[in-house]
Each structure stands twice: as C-alpha cells, then as structure tokens.
Enzyme design. Structure first.
Site, short mmCIF file in Angstrom:
data_model
loop_
_atom_site.label_atom_id
_atom_site.label_comp_id
_atom_site.label_asym_id
_atom_site.label_seq_id
_atom_site.Cartn_x
_atom_site.Cartn_y
_atom_site.Cartn_z
N ASN A 1 0.92 -1.22 0.04
CA ASN A 1 -0.01 -0.05 0.25
C ASN A 1 0.95 1.17 0.02
O ASN A 1 2.07 1.14 0.23
CB ASN A 1 -0.89 -0.05 1.53
CG ASN A 1 -1.92 -0.76 1.16
OD1 ASN A 1 -2.71 -0.82 -0.12
ND2 ASN A 1 -2.54 -1.47 2.14
N ASN B 1 -7.38 5.08 1.30
CA ASN B 1 -6.51 4.80 2.18
C ASN B 1 -6.29 5.92 3.19
O ASN B 1 -6.46 5.74 4.32
CB ASN B 1 -5.29 3.79 2.16
CG ASN B 1 -5.81 2.72 1.70
OD1 ASN B 1 -6.55 1.87 2.01
ND2 ASN B 1 -4.54 1.91 1.04
N LYS C 1 -5.65 4.05 -4.81
CA LYS C 1 -5.90 3.41 -3.52
C LYS C 1 -5.29 4.42 -2.33
O LYS C 1 -6.00 4.23 -1.19
CB LYS C 1 -5.27 2.18 -3.67
CG LYS C 1 -5.72 1.30 -2.40
CD LYS C 1 -4.95 -0.10 -2.68
CE LYS C 1 -5.71 -1.01 -1.56
NZ LYS C 1 -4.99 -2.31 -1.19
#
Lengths: 298, 298
Positions: free
Chosen positions: A101, A184, A180
């Site tokens: 991530n 997040n 993403k």
C-alpha cells in the site's frame, strides 16, 4: 509456472492458496516456525463458511534465491527494507511483483537493476486466522501494472490465473496506486482514531466534514485531475464497506504496527517537497502514531 | 448575607456547601425532584474520605425572584439561555455572578441592564455523586472580576467567605477567562478525542506535537501578548493534573453534552471574524461533536 511468495501474512497466504491452483507456489516466511507449520498442515482458506486446503512448499526468506519465474512480495511496506536487502543480494534472477500500500516503496524499487519489476494493488479483504489459515472476507480484484518490464508477461500471468481470483492490468502504476492511496489516506486514519466502522464517516455529519477537509488537503498535495471522481471513489468505498473495520483500525486494536508511514508519511513528504500546508494530515499522522505508541505496537 | 445559587450540578452543590458556612444559601435547581431531595437530606460534601453535611433551602428556578444579595449562576454555558430568560424577566433585582467556562457567555451578559454583573473562573475540581452529594477532589481558587459593577462588593464578599474555599480578585475579566480558555481549548478536546488522562499529552511525543500546533492556532486567533506564559500555563496544568480525566473526557464517557461549543465554538467564531484559518480547532470541534452525536449525548 513456479511462483515464489514472500511473506506469510494474510495477503501472502491468500495469494499462495489461489495461485497454487494453476502454478507451483513456494512461500517464504520470516519465521522457521511458520514455514514448518505450512509444510505440515498446508494452507487453509475460509470463504463464506467453507474451508479449503492446499499444499505448498514453505521456506524461510533466507532460502530465497530468486529462481522462480515470478516472486510476489506481500510484506507490509515497513518490513520491505529487510526484504529488499535480500533481493538486491540476489538481483538479476527474476521478475518481482510488489503489492504494498501507499507510494513510499516506489522510490527504492526504481533503484533495483536487472530485474523486471511489477506493481500491484490488492482490493481483496482478508485476515489471517493463524500461521496457516486465512479468511477471504471480501472478494475484489488485484490490479497489476509495469514499473520496469514487459506487459506481455503480465498478460501471460493473468491468462493462467484462476477464475475465482481475478487480475486486471492498469496502464499507469502511479494512477493505480494513487487511487488506492486517496481512499486509504482518508478512511484508515479517521476510522482508526475514532474507532468506528467505515460507514460511520458518511453517516455522521461531523465526521463527514472532516472527511471532506482531508480530501481537500490531499488534492492540494497531489494536484490530480478529475478530483470529483476520486471523491466519489472514497464515498463508494465507505458505502460498500460500511460495516467493515479498516485495516488501520484493526492494527490499532491488535497493537500491531500500522501503515501510517506508508500512507500519511508519504503525503507529508510530498507536501514538504511541494511547499503545501497539510495541517490535518499532519494531525492525523501524529494521532495514529501517538495511539500506536501509547498502546505499544509490536 | 443571603446568597442564591442557580444550578444543582457539581459546581452548584460545591458552592452551596461552602458558602452556607458564613451566609444563608438558597439553591435553585432545574427539577423539583432535586429540590425536594436537598430539602430533605441537605447537601453532602466528600473531601478526602471525609463526609460533611449542610442544610440549605432548595427551590426550583421558577421560584427565583432575584431577592438575594448575590445570585451565583453555576449552570453550563449551553444551559445559560434558559436561565437568562428567567433573569431578564426579573431584572433589576440584584447582583449576579456567572461561573461559566469559555467566553461565549460574555456577549449576552453585556446586554443585561440594571444588574451588577460579576464573572468568575473556578479552578476547583468537583464531581456530582448524586442529586445531593458532591466530591471535592481538587482544591483550587475561584477568581472573580467585575463585568459591570463595584469591586467593593467583591472585596466585601471575599472577606466573608470561608477560609477553606478561597477567592481572589482579578482586574481584567477578559484576561482571566482567556487564561482558562487557552488551557481548556487544548487539554479538553485532545484528551476527549484520545480518551487519555491529561498527563499523556506531555508524555507522548506525538500528542505533544499536536498540543503545540493547537496552541499556535489559538495564538493566531487570540493574538495575545506574552504567549510563552500561556504555553507554560498549559504545560503546568497538564503536569499538575496528569492523572485526571478532563471534564470533556468525562462528559464524553458519560454521554453528556460537552462544553465544546463554549470553548472551540467560540474560537471558531473569533477565527472567522478575524479572517484566520483554524484547521486543527475546526477538526477537533467536529471530532468532539461527532463523538457526542455517535454516543447520543443526553
């Protein structure tokens, strides 16, 4: 195809289980204890009350030589430096796919020579039940993109992957990760600090104001086009995962290290480089770091 | 001296107990039920394991006629408008002392004509155990200042107050309230959102960064001289009350309305008037309001 998977966390076990259906998987774990257990018991996948098993070879990371056709690195970004040291010692051996991530891992990955490097963004929900067992509680897709290599390899890889575990190819790794990251960076810290499920951020009008202000700050830093699409994506994820506890909230609750450095830490660095103020991101960064410190993250 | 006390919360009961030693106190409560109990049982004060009783007359606020030499208004700021309606209906009757936190009450108080108005800032720690019982868990001082009236009256009042319940006179009500506001605006919201005791804000280096940033924002809004003295005061209170849970944290924990409007709400209004950005104060305002809403404050 021989596939190596580095990391025995939820994502490592999940990928090992599914990819072993059409390929030969070796999983590389941090501890010898976990490798032994996997060699004895195999990997167990729980999906909607069903239990399924598969048997893979497990070794410790020390045994990794980079001889598989593809190695998938599934460890968290804060564990990546250890893995990268190992990889650079054996560089030139093969293709590497990184599933972290955030964005902080891209800079060190660009320095790796003689390897084909691919980037992935995982949209599955999964949690590890034990050293050999993973629950697949949210079926999604894994997006793949090229950092340095051939798209033909990704196409070939996808053609051989199991139907129930879909992959898609994205043209631009930066855009893929940023999408993403935006989600997040907002949902994870807010839910972790407030100790609420994802849906609460839209339901509670005061939390929603903070969500919008965080989004504005992100846009000041990232200077993205089509901002409304990114905002809609944040709301869509809040809605679709309304009853879920975010990964950062779960990390906080289980006294584990969070990914806040990979997510908000990266944004704070970008803000500094671009000379942009980011008071909310800075505050939530320190709120999460402070809570982790107070709770004594492992 | 006849003293009326409006409000049967922790501060109302505390002042009624102590002032009844050298004066005749009547306490005015919101509910008839509490007034009845006080008339039957008296007021019980707990101080360091000792229990002490005193008997005062209790009535509901409807019976208040403003005929006491001094009426002390102890209700929270968010309950003040009801009380002010009652007072303005009976205006011209006497001297009023207001003990609210924050600054938001000053504007409406300036509109009251024909009364002498005094302002107080309470530094005692107290919590209500029941309708007739209060624990005095932090002995401090009550600071008094003139908003509209004679300082001679305050001096006379203080000369007649009990030794164990000290009062001092401050020249400037604004400075007196601002000092407490700065401390409250930082310690209360941070501890309420983080659910930590006051000392944790200094002990945890990440929380300390947020504390400092909040202080900077306050100074941008309030534009005070001798800022380092205000900062030292914040740290001193954190240190001296390190093991305490702040009043806002306790309000959140007990699902009660907080004083966030009187404290951060006032600061946000000031920020807007002065055209100053206040992203942290705004964020903590909505964090506290959101938590209250989620928990269903009474």
């Amino acid at each position: 195809m021989n596939i190596g998977i580095i990391g025995g966390g939820s994502i490592g076990l999940l990928f090992a289980y599914y990819l072993n259906q059409n390929a030969t998987v070796t999983i590389y774990t941090r501890t010898a204890e976990q490798a032994e257990k996997i060699n004895t018991d195999g990997i167990c996948l729980k999906y909607k009350e069903h239990l399924q098993h598969t048997y893979v070879t497990a070794k410790t990371l020390d045994s990794w030589l980079g001889q598989d056709e593809l190695t998938i690195v599934t460890v968290k970004q804060y564990q990546l430096s250890t893995v990268l040291k190992k990889i650079s010692g054996a560089s030139g051996y093969g293709r590497l796919l990184f599933l972290q991530n955030g964005m902080g891992h891209i800079k060190p990955l660009k320095k790796i020579k003689n390897n084909e490097i691919y980037i992935g963004s995982v949209e599955h929900g999964a949690y590890r039940d034990s050293a050999t067992s993973v629950t697949h509680n949210g079926v999604g897709v894994t997006r793949l993109a090229v950092l340095n290599g051939e798209i033909a390899f990704l196409k070939d890889f996808i053609s051989k992957s199991p139907n129930l575990f879909p992959f898609t190819i994205e043209e631009n790794y930066y855009e893929m990760l940023i999408k993403k990251l935006v989600v997040n960076a907002i949902i994870n810290p807010l839910t972790a600090v407030l100790r609420v499920r994802n849906g609460e951020l839209m339901k509670n009008p005061h939390y929603y104001i903070i969500l919008k202000n965080m989004f504005q700050e992100l846009m000041m830093i990232l200077k993205l086009d089509r901002q409304d699409q990114y905002f809609e994506q944040v709301l869509k994820v809040c809605e679709n995962t309304a009853n879920n506890r975010s990964s950062m909230l779960k990390d906080i609750e289980h006294h584990r290290e969070t990914e806040v450095d990979a997510i908000l830490g990266y944004l704070l660095e970008e803000a500094e480089i671009k000379g942009v103020q980011a008071p909310l991101i800075q505050t939530f960064y320190h709120l999460v770091k402070g809570i982790s410190l107070q709770k004594g993250a492992d």
